[in-house]
Design an enzyme around this catalytic site. Structure first.
Site, PDB file in Angstrom:
ATOM      1  N   LYS A   1      -9.853  -6.283  13.892  1.00 54.32           N
ATOM      2  CA  LYS A   1      -8.629  -5.788  13.491  1.00 54.32           C
ATOM      3  C   LYS A   1      -7.755  -4.751  13.421  1.00 54.32           C
ATOM      4  CE  LYS A   1      -5.618 -10.005  12.773  1.00 54.32           C
ATOM      5  NZ  LYS A   1      -5.604 -10.541  11.729  1.00 54.32           N
TER       6      LYS A   1
HETATM    7  C1  E4P Z   1      -2.696 -12.928  11.697  1.00 54.07           C
HETATM    8  O1  E4P Z   1      -3.798 -12.755  12.542  1.00 54.07           O
HETATM    9  C2  E4P Z   1      -2.244 -13.286  10.732  1.00 54.07           C
HETATM   10  O2  E4P Z   1      -3.263 -13.689   9.712  1.00 54.07           O
HETATM   11  C3  E4P Z   1      -1.214 -13.975  10.277  1.00 54.07           C
HETATM   12  O3  E4P Z   1      -0.799 -14.962  11.524  1.00 54.07           O
HETATM   13  C4  E4P Z   1      -0.174 -13.732   9.619  1.00 54.07           C
HETATM   14  O4  E4P Z   1       0.975 -14.762   9.175  1.00 54.07           O
HETATM   15  P1  E4P Z   1       2.072 -14.495   8.265  1.00 54.07           P
HETATM   16  O5  E4P Z   1       3.257 -14.148   8.762  1.00 54.07           O
HETATM   17  O6  E4P Z   1       2.436 -16.081   8.377  1.00 54.07           O
HETATM   18  O7  E4P Z   1       1.383 -13.947   7.273  1.00 54.07           O
END
Ligand code: E4P
Length: 215
Positions: free
Chosen positions: A83
């Site tokens: 990522k």
């Molecule tokens: C995506 O890969 C992120 O980990 C996640 O969806 C972030 O979500 P949030 O906005 O609830 O922290």
């Protein structure tokens, strides 16, 4: 549409796997911090448990640093997807990683043009954050709709992974728009199965069953 679980909690991931609702996993530094465990241990455990892709995030913000972290993460297991944040250095890293055959998930995407850049860089997945956009009075799902439209128009191979999912309607809309994946918190997976009429109906069936003469 594939269901990924947005969690670094091994217990939650095991439960989602048992429900047949875990085609992959996404983690991020905040989710890992919540476990109170070492990232290396957590990642090894999750990648061994889950046959599908497991996203693990770099924390460097420069190309060289990202490349170093990404190569180390990719060595942990074959199903690791690296990522990378949607910044200029991140897009450079995505291009370099694609050339090395390392899969990427471009995270923190908040606009269709950012998603276009991720696809042009050769990202495997792009993660539009719908909940966080809704939080600032914008329309997260309108962004997803435009990304899907752009990717289909040009036949990009990058998969749309709807992230920052907060409730069942986000999952419904992601599926209606033809998103490839939604990454869903464990609590929301539970909400998807629940319906008050199912509960009331089941209670009534069981109560009526008590009235049926048994052998
Ligand atoms: C995506 O890969 C992120 O980990 C996640 O969806 C972030 O979500 P949030 O906005 O609830 O922290």
């Amino acid at each position: 549409m594939q269901f990924f679980i947005d969690s670094a909690d091994v217990g939650e991931i095991q439960k989602a796997l048992a429900m047949g609702l875990c085609d992959g996993v996404t983690t991020n530094p905040s989710l890992v911090a919540r476990t109170g465990r070492k990232f290396s241990e957590v990642l090894k455990e999750i990648t061994a448990l889950v046959p599908g892709p497991v996203s693990a995030e770099v924390t460097a913000v420069d190309h060289a640093g990202m490349m170093k972290e990404a190569r180390a993460l990719a060595k942990v297991a074959d199903n690791v997807v690296v990522k990378v944040p949607l910044i200029v250095e991140g897009l450079r890293a995505v291009r370099s990683l694609a050339a090395e055959g390392i899969r990427t998930n471009v995270t923190l995407c908040f606009s269709p043009v950012q998603a276009l850049l991720a696809a042009k860089a050769g990202a495997t997945y792009v993660s539009p954050f719908v909940g966080r956009l809704d939080d600032v009075s914008e329309d997260g799902m309108a962004m997803v709709s435009q990304i899907v439209e752009i990717y289909r128009s040009y036949d990009f191979a990058t998969k749309v992974l709807v992230a920052s999912v907060r409730h069942p309607v986000h999952v419904l809309e992601a599926a209606r728009l033809g998103a490839d994946v939604a990454t869903i918190p464990f609590a929301v997976i539970g909400q998807l199965a629940n319906h008050p009429l199912t509960e009331i109906g089941l209670k009534k069936f069981l109560a009526d069953w008590e009235k049926v003469p048994k052998e």
